[in-house]
Design a protein around this motif. Structure first.
Motif, PDB file in Angstrom:
ATOM      1  N   GLY A 135      85.573  17.105  67.085  1.00 52.03           N
ATOM      2  CA  GLY A 135      85.334  15.706  67.454  1.00 52.03           C
ATOM      3  C   GLY A 135      83.867  15.425  67.686  1.00 52.03           C
ATOM      4  O   GLY A 135      83.368  14.344  67.358  1.00 52.03           O
ATOM      5  N   LEU A 136      83.148  16.403  68.259  1.00 52.26           N
ATOM      6  CA  LEU A 136      81.711  16.234  68.476  1.00 52.26           C
ATOM      7  C   LEU A 136      80.966  16.093  67.153  1.00 52.26           C
ATOM      8  O   LEU A 136      80.038  15.289  67.032  1.00 52.26           O
ATOM      9  N   ILE A 137      81.400  16.866  66.153  1.00 52.62           N
ATOM     10  CA  ILE A 137      80.783  16.768  64.827  1.00 52.62           C
ATOM     11  C   ILE A 137      81.029  15.397  64.216  1.00 52.62           C
ATOM     12  O   ILE A 137      80.131  14.781  63.624  1.00 52.62           O
ATOM     13  N   VAL A 138      82.263  14.888  64.369  1.00 47.83           N
ATOM     14  CA  VAL A 138      82.585  13.534  63.883  1.00 47.83           C
ATOM     15  C   VAL A 138      81.661  12.505  64.533  1.00 47.83           C
ATOM     16  O   VAL A 138      81.193  11.559  63.892  1.00 47.83           O
ATOM     17  N   TYR A 139      81.382  12.722  65.816  1.00 43.81           N
ATOM     18  CA  TYR A 139      80.552  11.795  66.595  1.00 43.81           C
ATOM     19  C   TYR A 139      79.079  11.856  66.197  1.00 43.81           C
ATOM     20  O   TYR A 139      78.418  10.819  66.046  1.00 43.81           O
ATOM     21  N   LEU A 140      78.553  13.057  66.006  1.00 41.36           N
ATOM     22  CA  LEU A 140      77.112  13.220  65.827  1.00 41.36           C
ATOM     23  C   LEU A 140      76.649  13.284  64.366  1.00 41.36           C
ATOM     24  O   LEU A 140      75.495  12.963  64.072  1.00 41.36           O
ATOM     25  N   LYS A 141      77.518  13.693  63.457  1.00 42.75           N
ATOM     26  CA  LYS A 141      77.100  13.876  62.064  1.00 42.75           C
ATOM     27  C   LYS A 141      76.919  12.524  61.370  1.00 42.75           C
ATOM     28  O   LYS A 141      77.842  11.725  61.308  1.00 42.75           O
ATOM     29  N   PRO A 142      75.734  12.256  60.825  1.00 44.90           N
ATOM     30  CA  PRO A 142      75.520  10.985  60.101  1.00 44.90           C
ATOM     31  C   PRO A 142      76.408  10.914  58.866  1.00 44.90           C
ATOM     32  O   PRO A 142      76.498  11.870  58.101  1.00 44.90           O
ATOM     33  N   ASP A 143      77.062   9.794  58.688  1.00 42.25           N
ATOM     34  CA  ASP A 143      77.944   9.586  57.531  1.00 42.25           C
ATOM     35  C   ASP A 143      77.313   8.532  56.624  1.00 42.25           C
ATOM     36  O   ASP A 143      77.319   7.349  56.936  1.00 42.25           O
ATOM     37  N   PHE A 144      76.774   8.994  55.489  1.00 40.58           N
ATOM     38  CA  PHE A 144      76.116   8.084  54.548  1.00 40.58           C
ATOM     39  C   PHE A 144      77.037   7.675  53.408  1.00 40.58           C
ATOM     40  O   PHE A 144      76.612   6.981  52.486  1.00 40.58           O
ATOM     41  N   LYS A 145      78.301   8.094  53.492  1.00 40.89           N
ATOM     42  CA  LYS A 145      79.238   7.808  52.408  1.00 40.89           C
ATOM     43  C   LYS A 145      79.457   6.305  52.259  1.00 40.89           C
ATOM     44  O   LYS A 145      79.792   5.603  53.202  1.00 40.89           O
ATOM     45  N   ALA A 168      78.771   9.447  77.081  1.00 41.76           N
ATOM     46  CA  ALA A 168      80.086   8.791  77.074  1.00 41.76           C
ATOM     47  C   ALA A 168      80.773   8.996  75.730  1.00 41.76           C
ATOM     48  O   ALA A 168      81.994   9.195  75.659  1.00 41.76           O
ATOM     49  N   GLY A 169      79.986   8.943  74.650  1.00 46.54           N
ATOM     50  CA  GLY A 169      80.549   9.222  73.336  1.00 46.54           C
ATOM     51  C   GLY A 169      81.054  10.647  73.235  1.00 46.54           C
ATOM     52  O   GLY A 169      82.131  10.906  72.672  1.00 46.54           O
ATOM     53  N   MET A 170      80.292  11.596  73.797  1.00 48.81           N
ATOM     54  CA  MET A 170      80.715  13.004  73.818  1.00 48.81           C
ATOM     55  C   MET A 170      81.967  13.196  74.662  1.00 48.81           C
ATOM     56  O   MET A 170      82.738  14.125  74.435  1.00 48.81           O
ATOM     57  N   MET A 171      82.165  12.322  75.616  1.00 48.60           N
ATOM     58  CA  MET A 171      83.299  12.406  76.521  1.00 48.60           C
ATOM     59  C   MET A 171      84.562  11.851  75.872  1.00 48.60           C
ATOM     60  O   MET A 171      85.652  12.442  75.994  1.00 48.60           O
ATOM     61  N   ILE A 172      84.447  10.732  75.147  1.00 46.23           N
ATOM     62  CA  ILE A 172      85.619  10.014  74.655  1.00 46.23           C
ATOM     63  C   ILE A 172      86.021  10.419  73.243  1.00 46.23           C
ATOM     64  O   ILE A 172      87.192  10.726  72.979  1.00 46.23           O
ATOM     65  N   ILE A 173      85.079  10.440  72.305  1.00 43.92           N
ATOM     66  CA  ILE A 173      85.430  10.666  70.896  1.00 43.92           C
ATOM     67  C   ILE A 173      86.066  12.033  70.660  1.00 43.92           C
ATOM     68  O   ILE A 173      87.115  12.119  70.003  1.00 43.92           O
ATOM     69  N   PRO A 174      85.507  13.139  71.173  1.00 40.39           N
ATOM     70  CA  PRO A 174      86.178  14.427  70.953  1.00 40.39           C
ATOM     71  C   PRO A 174      87.593  14.463  71.526  1.00 40.39           C
ATOM     72  O   PRO A 174      88.509  15.007  70.889  1.00 40.39           O
ATOM     73  N   ALA A 175      87.797  13.881  72.730  1.00 31.49           N
ATOM     74  CA  ALA A 175      89.124  13.907  73.353  1.00 31.49           C
ATOM     75  C   ALA A 175      90.145  13.135  72.526  1.00 31.49           C
ATOM     76  O   ALA A 175      91.261  13.617  72.281  1.00 31.49           O
ATOM     77  N   VAL A 176      89.776  11.920  72.084  1.00 32.88           N
ATOM     78  CA  VAL A 176      90.702  11.117  71.282  1.00 32.88           C
ATOM     79  C   VAL A 176      90.945  11.786  69.931  1.00 32.88           C
ATOM     80  O   VAL A 176      92.081  11.837  69.434  1.00 32.88           O
ATOM     81  N   PHE A 177      89.885  12.337  69.338  1.00 30.46           N
ATOM     82  CA  PHE A 177      90.009  12.976  68.020  1.00 30.46           C
ATOM     83  C   PHE A 177      90.931  14.192  68.078  1.00 30.46           C
ATOM     84  O   PHE A 177      91.743  14.413  67.172  1.00 30.46           O
ATOM     85  N   VAL A 178      90.828  14.992  69.130  1.00 32.11           N
ATOM     86  CA  VAL A 178      91.642  16.206  69.251  1.00 32.11           C
ATOM     87  C   VAL A 178      93.131  15.883  69.172  1.00 32.11           C
ATOM     88  O   VAL A 178      93.903  16.553  68.483  1.00 32.11           O
TER      89      VAL A 178
END
Length: 468
Positions: free
Chosen positions: A203-213, A273-283
């Motif tokens: 989830g952290l990778i989803v949050y931090l990795k730039p998506d240029f697609k 806050a993004g590190m707190m919420i996005i990984p938890a919801v993604f998991v």
């Protein structure tokens, strides 16, 4: 300074109070949602650039105006140039509108905190629970009143004994809670019914990795506008709050240093806050779990806590304590702005004015609560969506008035009184102003252009012309 007014005892009190105003519900759910929607790290990168340029420019302008004039937003602009006094009146409208509904949202958060304290929180995760609660005719009013009475009491106590003391106590605790829950989120691991295993690091990778697609110029501009609108939510600019707080700042406070610290604190909280919420919801729910607005905080996250099992109740309590703190610090700053302005309008003391503003807040918040049941109706908004009373007040204040006020403020400072007026205040008592050249360029050229685009977007004209 007017003896009715207080002042912050030092730069730390000012920084924590201003950061408390900036760190609100928008940091907790809006920033993570936009990051997930707008390309993860790409949105974060754009946002950071905007904070260092636009954010610094708008914060500097508001705080310097407040400290130099020693007046609140309603009268500050008129004291500089009587012809521009109307800008103070426009600015006064923003906190007045936000006050009508912010305590309602605070009441929702308080209700969820109550649920997790007295129950296991399982009911809060059930489908339809949130809608059932807000459409109730009495419960939303009860919890709104609890939240609002705490806000009124703190503002009633004044700048030093109320706002500053509360901020010094709450802000460090808020930061520790966010960091603690973020670390916990990264340790999560879950295998769904299809056999797919997801971890918090995924989830952290989803949050931090730039998506240029699929990135196009149109999409890039939409991300840019999303990030800029988040800046308004996040830094409390163009709503009179920072002008009011600036009027309480002592001359010996180094403004540039303080403004930079406010930006670091506020942006750091949003990122964590993004590190707190996005990984938890993604998991637990993958990308499908990412919702916007109330659905993320009041629907998706309770389901996450329920899926955690025995630890869910404890994490839910910590989370909603944190969000209540964040909502309180922002609501306090909104009410303080109204109280400070009304003290100047009516030449009355803090306690009397605070009670009057409190009555206004209670009456209007009750009306907003009833907008989900007995006063329910929907109206089309210029952005293409439909909304109720709360949505209308939010749209007018945040999407329409704030870009307009920022645009006019930049024109006023950049071209009427000239940037040197602000620069003189920044250099007070021999302080340095290292970003002077950048400030001049931003306030005269770049910021007015961007604010003008944001304002036109809020009117729906781009959609009408087929440019969206």
């Amino acid at each position: 300074m007017d003896k009715k007014k207080g002042s912050f005892t030092g730069s730390l009190g000012f920084i924590l109070a201003a950061a408390g105003s900036a760190v609100g519900v928008g940091n907790i759910w809006r920033f993570p949602y936009l990051a997930a929607k707008d390309g993860g790290g790409l949105f974060i990168l754009i946002y950071l650039v905007l904070v260092l340029t636009f954010g610094f420019t708008l914060l500097t302008t508001d705080i310097a105006i407040g400290r130099k004039t020693r007046k609140n937003a309603l009268q500050a602009f008129g004291s500089i140039s009587p012809k521009w006094g109307f800008l103070g009146k426009l600015t006064f409208l923003v906190p007045a509108l936000i006050m009508t509904y912010y305590s309602v949202i605070g009441g929702w958060i308080t209700k969820y905190l109550y649920d997790y304290i007295v129950t296991d929180g399982v009911e809060a995760a059930e489908d339809g629970y949130f809608v059932g609660f807000i459409t109730s005719e009495t419960l939303p009013i009860v919890f709104m009143l609890i939240f609002l009475l705490v806000t009124i009491w703190i503002v009633y106590r004044g700048v030093e004994k109320g706002i500053e003391q509360f901020s010094k106590f709450v802000m460090p605790g808020l930061l520790l809670l966010i960091i603690g829950i973020a670390i916990f989120s990264l340790t999560l691991k879950h295998t769904d019914t299809t056999g797919v295993t997801r971890t918090g690091i995924d989830g952290l990778i989803v949050y931090l990795k730039p998506d240029f697609k699929g990135l196009t110029l149109s999409k890039f501009l939409n991300i840019l506008l999303d990030a800029m609108s988040q800046l308004f939510f996040s830094l409390s600019v163009s709503m009179g709050i920072m002008i009011t707080y600036g009027s309480y700042v002592k001359k010996e406070t180094h403004l540039e240093k303080s403004i930079t610290q406010i930006e670091i604190f506020d942006t750091g909280v949003a990122l964590i806050a993004g590190m707190m919420i996005i990984p938890a919801v993604f998991v637990f729910f993958g990308m499908e779990g990412m919702g916007s607005g109330p659905s993320l905080m009041f629907i998706s996250l309770p389901k996450v806590f329920a899926a955690m099992g025995g630890t869910g109740k404890f994490v839910g309590i910590l989370f909603f304590v944190m969000v209540v703190f964040a909502a309180l610090t922002s609501c306090i700053s909104i009410m303080e702005t109204l109280v400070a302005n009304c003290m100047e309008i009516f030449h009355a003391g803090r306690k009397k004015v605070c009670m009057g503003v409190g009555i206004f807040a209670v009456v209007t918040a009750v009306i907003i609560c009833l907008g989900y049941n007995v006063l329910y109706f929907e109206v089309p908004l210029p952005n293409g969506s439909t909304g109720q009373l709360l949505d209308m007040a939010d749209y007018i204040s945040n999407s329409f008035l704030m870009p307009l006020i920022s645009f006019l403020t930049c024109i006023f400072i950049g071209w009427v009184v000239k940037p040197g007026w602000i620069e003189g205040e920044m250099l007070e008592n021999g302080a340095a102003f290292h970003k002077k050249r950048m400030y001049e360029i931003m306030v005269r050229y770049v910021a007015p252009l961007m604010m003008g685009i944001l304002f036109l977007q809020s009117t729906g004209i781009f959609g009408f012309l087929g440019w969206e």
